[in-house]
Write a protein that holds these residues in place. Structure first.
Motif, PDB file in Angstrom:
ATOM      1  N   LYS A 239       0.888  -1.116  -0.112  1.00 50.26           N
ATOM      2  CA  LYS A 239       0.095  -0.066   0.088  1.00 50.26           C
ATOM      3  C   LYS A 239       0.830   1.127   0.003  1.00 50.26           C
ATOM      4  N   THR A 240       0.547   2.020  -0.744  1.00 47.58           N
ATOM      5  CA  THR A 240       1.410   3.476  -0.888  1.00 47.58           C
ATOM      6  C   THR A 240       0.538   4.490  -0.228  1.00 47.58           C
ATOM      7  N   ILE A 241       1.402   5.475   0.027  1.00 47.08           N
ATOM      8  CA  ILE A 241       1.040   6.977   0.630  1.00 47.08           C
ATOM      9  C   ILE A 241       0.925   8.103  -0.260  1.00 47.08           C
ATOM     10  N   PRO A 242      -0.207   8.536  -0.559  1.00 42.98           N
ATOM     11  CA  PRO A 242      -0.601   9.590  -1.637  1.00 42.98           C
ATOM     12  C   PRO A 242       0.417  10.821  -1.287  1.00 42.98           C
ATOM     13  N   ASP A 243       0.669  11.226   0.255  1.00 39.74           N
ATOM     14  CA  ASP A 243       1.487  12.039   0.397  1.00 39.74           C
ATOM     15  C   ASP A 243       3.088  11.995   0.256  1.00 39.74           C
ATOM     16  N   ALA A 244       3.306  10.722   0.184  1.00 41.21           N
ATOM     17  CA  ALA A 244       4.804  10.334   0.162  1.00 41.21           C
ATOM     18  C   ALA A 244       5.526  11.000  -0.965  1.00 41.21           C
ATOM     19  N   ALA A 245       6.606  11.239  -0.941  1.00 42.57           N
ATOM     20  CA  ALA A 245       8.005  11.768  -1.918  1.00 42.57           C
ATOM     21  C   ALA A 245       7.686  10.949  -3.345  1.00 42.57           C
ATOM     22  N   PRO A 246       7.710  11.460  -4.489  1.00 42.63           N
ATOM     23  CA  PRO A 246       7.929  10.683  -5.682  1.00 42.63           C
ATOM     24  C   PRO A 246       8.923   9.682  -5.468  1.00 42.63           C
ATOM     25  N   GLU A 247      10.152  10.069  -4.985  1.00 40.04           N
ATOM     26  CA  GLU A 247      11.374   9.099  -4.796  1.00 40.04           C
ATOM     27  C   GLU A 247      10.777   7.764  -4.024  1.00 40.04           C
ATOM     28  N   LEU A 248      10.050   7.885  -3.108  1.00 42.45           N
ATOM     29  CA  LEU A 248       9.757   6.979  -2.366  1.00 42.45           C
ATOM     30  C   LEU A 248       8.726   6.217  -3.023  1.00 42.45           C
ATOM     31  N   LEU A 249       7.696   6.785  -3.890  1.00 41.63           N
ATOM     32  CA  LEU A 249       6.876   5.689  -4.723  1.00 41.63           C
ATOM     33  C   LEU A 249       7.765   4.923  -5.717  1.00 41.63           C
ATOM     34  N   ALA A 250       8.790   5.813  -6.253  1.00 37.44           N
ATOM     35  CA  ALA A 250       9.891   4.754  -7.217  1.00 37.44           C
ATOM     36  C   ALA A 250      10.442   3.820  -6.557  1.00 37.44           C
ATOM     37  N   ALA A 251      11.040   3.931  -5.376  1.00 38.29           N
ATOM     38  CA  ALA A 251      11.565   2.778  -4.782  1.00 38.29           C
ATOM     39  C   ALA A 251      10.691   1.858  -4.432  1.00 38.29           C
ATOM     40  N   ALA A 252       9.310   2.125  -4.037  1.00 38.19           N
ATOM     41  CA  ALA A 252       8.518   1.010  -3.781  1.00 38.19           C
ATOM     42  C   ALA A 252       7.943  -0.009  -4.865  1.00 38.19           C
ATOM     43  N   GLY A 253       8.103   0.761  -6.185  1.00 38.27           N
ATOM     44  CA  GLY A 253       7.509   0.106  -7.300  1.00 38.27           C
ATOM     45  C   GLY A 253       8.961  -0.781  -7.895  1.00 38.27           C
ATOM     46  N   ARG A 254      10.282  -0.542  -7.391  1.00 40.25           N
ATOM     47  CA  ARG A 254      11.107  -1.142  -7.744  1.00 40.25           C
ATOM     48  C   ARG A 254      11.151  -2.620  -7.045  1.00 40.25           C
ATOM     49  N   TYR A 255      10.598  -2.602  -5.863  1.00 41.55           N
ATOM     50  CA  TYR A 255      10.880  -3.802  -4.862  1.00 41.55           C
ATOM     51  C   TYR A 255       9.552  -4.708  -4.877  1.00 41.55           C
ATOM     52  N   ALA A 256       8.126  -3.797  -5.272  1.00 46.41           N
ATOM     53  CA  ALA A 256       7.000  -4.460  -5.094  1.00 46.41           C
ATOM     54  C   ALA A 256       6.244  -4.994  -6.459  1.00 46.41           C
ATOM     55  N   ASP A 257       5.549  -6.220  -6.445  1.00 49.80           N
ATOM     56  CA  ASP A 257       4.966  -6.407  -7.660  1.00 49.80           C
ATOM     57  C   ASP A 257       3.695  -5.564  -7.878  1.00 49.80           C
ATOM     58  N   ARG A 258       2.821  -5.238  -6.884  1.00 49.51           N
ATOM     59  CA  ARG A 258       1.965  -4.378  -7.067  1.00 49.51           C
ATOM     60  C   ARG A 258       1.923  -3.309  -6.174  1.00 49.51           C
ATOM     61  N   LEU A 259       1.507  -2.087  -6.565  1.00 50.26           N
ATOM     62  CA  LEU A 259       1.224  -0.934  -5.688  1.00 50.26           C
ATOM     63  C   LEU A 259      -0.392  -0.489  -5.379  1.00 50.26           C
ATOM     64  N   SER A 260      -0.716  -0.041  -4.668  1.00 55.52           N
ATOM     65  CA  SER A 260      -2.090   0.388  -4.518  1.00 55.52           C
ATOM     66  C   SER A 260      -2.335   1.645  -3.581  1.00 55.52           C
TER      67      SER A 260
END
Length: 419
Positions: free
Chosen positions: A144-165
């Motif tokens: 699960k991703t946090i809408p307020d999180a920095a774009p760099e953290l979303l980028a890191a999440a997508g590198r490790y996770a199969d799915r983001l929501s």
């Protein structure tokens, strides 16, 4: 608390999140790992991949502490619930231990908001990073991703996770303003747009690499999804489906999940006293399928003019939305099974995408009869009033849609000893 006590609290707290999906998970060979299959247990949810496999995921929250006060959430800051918090190392160890015992095939990790969005997202990403890099974990990860999180953290999440929501929670900003004032639909959709861009950019980068060269890592290869709560606010089914259509079209979401509001302890007076009927959630899933795979649009499924039996903007609960549309449009039927285009065959009640594909294939070799249709195991009582075959014509059944509806609608359930 010890880890087992935390697991009891945080697995139970995660049960309200319906978007536990696992498409993109790889198959496991139990004979090679010494396992004996999967089992259900505390914190384990079962999801299904597009090819029909059942996949078990460890479904937990990192913590149920939260600085937000969303009225519909049992973990809101003002809620009087037992609180717990895992360390990142505890989540990693739990995931690896459950995986090695063949209880699970992956991890579904969400969290309440602690301190702020960036701090919470850092903790979630660290779990996924540690699993992938420190332990070479090859199982499925859904973050699960946090809408307020920095774009760099979303980028890191997508590198490790199969799915983001990212959960939109409610279909309109008015609903969020009333029940979740800390959340902003524009920020949520901005984060979804960031994820979509990175997914598409990652795919383009992989395609540009020459054969034989090392390809860049995939970004969230199973895409992104979201969840909407149904019945907590005044939004009708039309508003819900319009929001879903917008999310599918603009952000290429894999799935929108619908979760019927469930009354919670110490509920606010602003919430309904009773939950909406589960049939409403079921009908929304059926309508969602029509949007995605059957060529329908929202105006056809949930018209604003009040022509549905349930009233303007609402889906009928007693019959499925495709049958409801067909009964509202008897002039479009009967459909000639042997000559109608695929697009019209998909609108016949009772015919799914697989059966339509088989019909199109079979009729190339000759005209189809009732017996041929029956061999497809289609629900004949529902299909026959709307189709024409070499040896069948519905005659005047469509002249009286009200009578046909009464015949096709399931009888109301009778209350038994236990209600």
């Amino acid at each position: 608390m010890n880890v087992t006590e935390k697991l009891a609290v945080l697995a139970d707290a995660a049960k309200y999140d319906a978007s536990c999906a696992s498409s993109g998970a790889a198959k496991r060979d139990s004979s090679k790992t010494g396992g004996i299959g999967s089992t259900g247990g505390m914190g384990i949810c079962h999801s299904y991949t597009p090819d029909g496999r059942c996949v078990s995921l460890l479904k937990i929250l990192l913590t149920n502490f939260c600085i937000f006060d969303c009225v519909y959430c049992v973990n809101r800051v003002s809620s009087n619930v037992r609180r717990a918090r895992f360390t990142t190392d505890e989540v990693v160890r739990l995931t690896l231990d459950f995986y090695k015992r063949n209880y699970i095939e992956g991890l579904f990790l969400s969290s309440g908001i602690i301190r702020n969005g960036d701090y919470t997202m850092e903790q979630l990403v660290e779990v996924a990073r540690s699993l992938r890099e420190d332990h070479a974990f090859g199982g499925y990860i859904h973050l699960k991703t946090i809408p307020d999180a920095a774009p760099e953290l979303l980028a890191a999440a997508g590198r490790y996770a199969d799915r983001l929501s990212i959960n939109v929670e409610l279909p309109t900003q008015a609903g969020l303003d009333a029940l979740a004032p800390e959340k902003n639909l524009q920020k949520i959709r901005g984060a979804m747009g960031e994820v979509r861009w990175r997914i598409e950019d990652g795919k383009a980068a992989r395609k540009a690499v020459r054969r034989g060269s090392a390809k860049p890592p995939r970004f969230a290869p199973a895409g992104q999804s979201t969840q909407m709560i149904i019945g907590a606010d005044a939004a009708d089914d039309r508003s819900v489906l319009q929001s879903s259509a917008n999310l599918y079209g603009n952000y290429q979401l894999r799935r929108v999940y619908y979760s019927a509001f469930s009354p919670i302890p110490d509920a606010s007076a602003r919430l309904p006293l009773v939950a909406p009927p589960l049939a409403r959630e079921h009908r929304l899933y059926q309508a969602d399928w029509l949007l995605r795979f059957y060529g329908f649009d929202v105006d056809e499924i949930a018209p604003a003019d009040g022509t549905t039996a349930a009233g303007a903007g609402m889906l009928d609960l007693d019959i499925d939305p495709k049958l409801a549309w067909a009964l509202r449009h008897p002039e479009r039927f009967p459909v000639d099974i042997n000559h109608a285009p695929r697009e019209m065959l998909l609108r016949v009640p009772g015919l799914g995408t697989r059966n339509v594909a088989r019909i199109v294939q079979s009729r190339r070799t000759g005209g189809l009869r009732v017996a041929d249709l029956a061999r497809l195991r289609a629900p004949m009582a529902k299909v026959l009033p709307f189709v024409q075959l070499l040896d069948h014509h519905p005659r005047r059944q469509l002249d009286d849609p009200v009578r046909l509806r009464a015949r096709l609608a399931p009888p109301p359930r009778q209350a038994g000893l236990f209600g």
